[in-house]
Design a protein around this motif. Structure first.
Motif, PDB file in Angstrom:
ATOM      1  N   ASP A 133       3.261  -1.479   5.936  1.00 38.11           N
ATOM      2  CA  ASP A 133       3.130  -0.251   6.710  1.00 38.11           C
ATOM      3  C   ASP A 133       3.908   0.866   6.006  1.00 38.11           C
ATOM      4  O   ASP A 133       5.105   0.731   5.767  1.00 38.11           O
ATOM      5  CB  ASP A 133       3.685  -0.484   8.111  1.00 38.11           C
ATOM      6  N   PRO A 134       3.273   1.988   5.644  1.00 41.19           N
ATOM      7  CA  PRO A 134       4.017   3.062   4.969  1.00 41.19           C
ATOM      8  C   PRO A 134       5.136   3.647   5.822  1.00 41.19           C
ATOM      9  O   PRO A 134       6.076   4.239   5.290  1.00 41.19           O
ATOM     10  CB  PRO A 134       2.931   4.112   4.672  1.00 41.19           C
ATOM     11  N   GLY A 135       5.064   3.461   7.139  1.00 41.81           N
ATOM     12  CA  GLY A 135       6.103   3.999   8.007  1.00 41.81           C
ATOM     13  C   GLY A 135       7.433   3.284   7.906  1.00 41.81           C
ATOM     14  O   GLY A 135       8.439   3.790   8.389  1.00 41.81           O
ATOM     15  N   ILE A 136       7.474   2.082   7.292  1.00 43.13           N
ATOM     16  CA  ILE A 136       8.737   1.345   7.183  1.00 43.13           C
ATOM     17  C   ILE A 136       9.293   1.406   5.764  1.00 43.13           C
ATOM     18  O   ILE A 136      10.232   0.693   5.444  1.00 43.13           O
ATOM     19  CB  ILE A 136       8.553  -0.126   7.602  1.00 43.13           C
ATOM     20  N   ILE A 137       8.730   2.269   4.920  1.00 37.47           N
ATOM     21  CA  ILE A 137       9.158   2.341   3.526  1.00 37.47           C
ATOM     22  C   ILE A 137      10.141   3.497   3.333  1.00 37.47           C
ATOM     23  O   ILE A 137       9.871   4.634   3.729  1.00 37.47           O
ATOM     24  CB  ILE A 137       7.949   2.521   2.600  1.00 37.47           C
ATOM     25  N   SER A 138      11.266   3.190   2.721  1.00 45.56           N
ATOM     26  CA  SER A 138      12.217   4.219   2.324  1.00 45.56           C
ATOM     27  C   SER A 138      11.895   4.741   0.936  1.00 45.56           C
ATOM     28  O   SER A 138      11.893   5.943   0.691  1.00 45.56           O
ATOM     29  CB  SER A 138      13.647   3.666   2.360  1.00 45.56           C
ATOM     30  N   SER A 139      11.612   3.819  -0.004  1.00 39.52           N
ATOM     31  CA  SER A 139      11.296   4.210  -1.375  1.00 39.52           C
ATOM     32  C   SER A 139      10.536   3.082  -2.052  1.00 39.52           C
ATOM     33  O   SER A 139      10.530   1.940  -1.579  1.00 39.52           O
ATOM     34  CB  SER A 139      12.569   4.532  -2.170  1.00 39.52           C
ATOM     35  N   ALA A 140       9.887   3.419  -3.164  1.00 39.85           N
ATOM     36  CA  ALA A 140       9.188   2.429  -3.973  1.00 39.85           C
ATOM     37  C   ALA A 140       9.426   2.748  -5.438  1.00 39.85           C
ATOM     38  O   ALA A 140       9.114   3.853  -5.892  1.00 39.85           O
ATOM     39  CB  ALA A 140       7.696   2.421  -3.657  1.00 39.85           C
TER      40      ALA A 140
END
Length: 228
Positions: free
Chosen positions: A69-76
């Motif tokens: 889910d992109p909503g739980i991503i801080s960084s990649a």
């Protein structure tokens, strides 16, 4: 994370954003990314330091959506060239994703898009020593399929993530995380002569202890279990 959320991608997909970087490509339908001409399975995908195996929804149907889910991503962090030795022996590249830290003492979010319905809740406890994050995402594909298709079928998927961390003293932090990825897909021709079904349930659980030893030295101990 903010950049990923702003990108106009099919299904609000985090891993599709990687295909916009130099040295990467995708066929336009699948969420799998090919880095430097390699196969998709030659790319390492990590989430909070844990390796994910085939982290996609609709795996038997071109892996159209990723399971993060992109909503739980801080960084990649994306490596499309030489890899540090700590990432192992992947031949093409690395996608190293870090989960979101709670944005405040209490934060809750519910979102609805064409493809997904999502709920997220996070917060802090113990005078800021502890933090928690939980999110669940369900697809809306079955709703649209039943609305516009006369053929029988239930193309659905679900993913959920939970993280609980607590600081033990000034130099030690304990973190427990769990990731669940599920697919339940049945499709049938109108005459009923052809039928396809796929069911997946991937479970990841890991416990991590991080300790700072002085100003320039730190270490971590992991215990993880994966069931595919």
């Amino acid at each position: 994370g903010a950049d990923i959320a702003k990108l106009p991608d099919l299904g609000d997909d985090a891993l599709r954003a990687v295909a916009r970087l130099p040295g990467t490509t995708a066929n336009g339908l699948t969420a799998e990314t090919h880095i430097r001409g390699g196969d998709a399975n030659e790319t390492l995908v990590r989430f909070d330091g844990l390796r994910l195996y085939n982290p996609f929804h609709l795996k038997d149907f071109q892996s159209v959506f990723s399971a993060i889910d992109p909503g739980i991503i801080s960084s990649a962090d994306v490596y499309t060239g030489g890899l540090p030795a700590s990432y192992g022996d992947r031949m093409s590249g690395v996608i190293d994703i870090t989960s979101l830290a709670p944005p405040g003492p209490r934060y809750h979010e519910v979102s609805l898009s064409f493809f997904n319905a999502t709920a997220l809740s996070s917060g802090e406890f113990g005078n800021g020593k502890g933090a928690w994050l939980g999110a669940i995402r369900r697809s809306n594909l079955d709703v649209w399929y039943h609305a516009f298709s006369k053929q029988s079928g239930t193309p659905t998927y679900l993913d959920a993530f939970a993280k609980l961390s607590y600081r033990l003293g000034e130099n030690t932090r304990l973190t427990a995380s769990a990731l669940y990825i599920a697919d339940d897909v049945t499709l049938a021709a109108e005459d009923g002569d052809e039928r396809a079904a796929a069911e997946f349930a991937d479970n990841y659980g890991w416990l991590r202890v991080d300790r700072e030893i002085g100003e320039s030295l730190s270490g971590s101990v992991w215990l993880s279990h994966t069931r595919l």
